[in-house]
Scaffold this motif. Structure first.
Motif, mmCIF file in Angstrom:
data_model
loop_
_atom_site.group_PDB
_atom_site.id
_atom_site.type_symbol
_atom_site.label_atom_id
_atom_site.label_comp_id
_atom_site.label_asym_id
_atom_site.label_seq_id
_atom_site.Cartn_x
_atom_site.Cartn_y
_atom_site.Cartn_z
ATOM 1 N N LYS A 15 16.579 31.617 -38.735
ATOM 2 C CA LYS A 15 15.353 32.347 -39.080
ATOM 3 C C LYS A 15 15.677 33.616 -39.863
ATOM 4 N N ASP A 16 16.707 34.332 -39.423
ATOM 5 C CA ASP A 16 17.129 35.551 -40.108
ATOM 6 C C ASP A 16 17.609 35.235 -41.526
ATOM 7 N N ALA A 17 18.394 34.185 -41.679
ATOM 8 C CA ALA A 17 18.909 33.800 -42.992
ATOM 9 C C ALA A 17 17.771 33.395 -43.924
ATOM 10 N N GLU A 65 14.089 34.537 -48.462
ATOM 11 C CA GLU A 65 12.741 34.726 -49.001
ATOM 12 C C GLU A 65 12.557 36.105 -49.611
ATOM 13 N N LEU A 66 13.324 37.082 -49.155
ATOM 14 C CA LEU A 66 13.288 38.428 -49.718
ATOM 15 C C LEU A 66 14.205 38.562 -50.936
#
Length: 64
Positions: A42-44, A49-50
């Motif tokens: 999820k963090d990756a 996405e950023l």
């Protein structure tokens, strides 16, 4: 302990060293490997996405 979930199952093959590292990391954080991997992914994905590039580290074998 078996927990019922409606989440899809994903199976992967890992080198033994990486599996050991995941086991150790999950134990340190008092969570399951599955939960740890979900959190890391999820963090990756959020970083991707950023527009933050995530590149895997090269192993010593790959670097030579």
């Amino acid at each position: 302990m078996i927990v019922a979930t409606k989440k899809p199952k994903v199976s992967i093959y890992l080198p033994p060293e990486l599996k050991t590292q995941l086991d150790d990391w999950a134990e340190e954080e008092n969570r399951s490997v599955s939960n740890l991997v979900e959190t890391v992914l999820k963090d990756a994905i959020a970083k991707r996405e950023l527009g933050i590039a995530i590149r895997p580290r090269k192993t010593q074998k790959e670097a030579s």
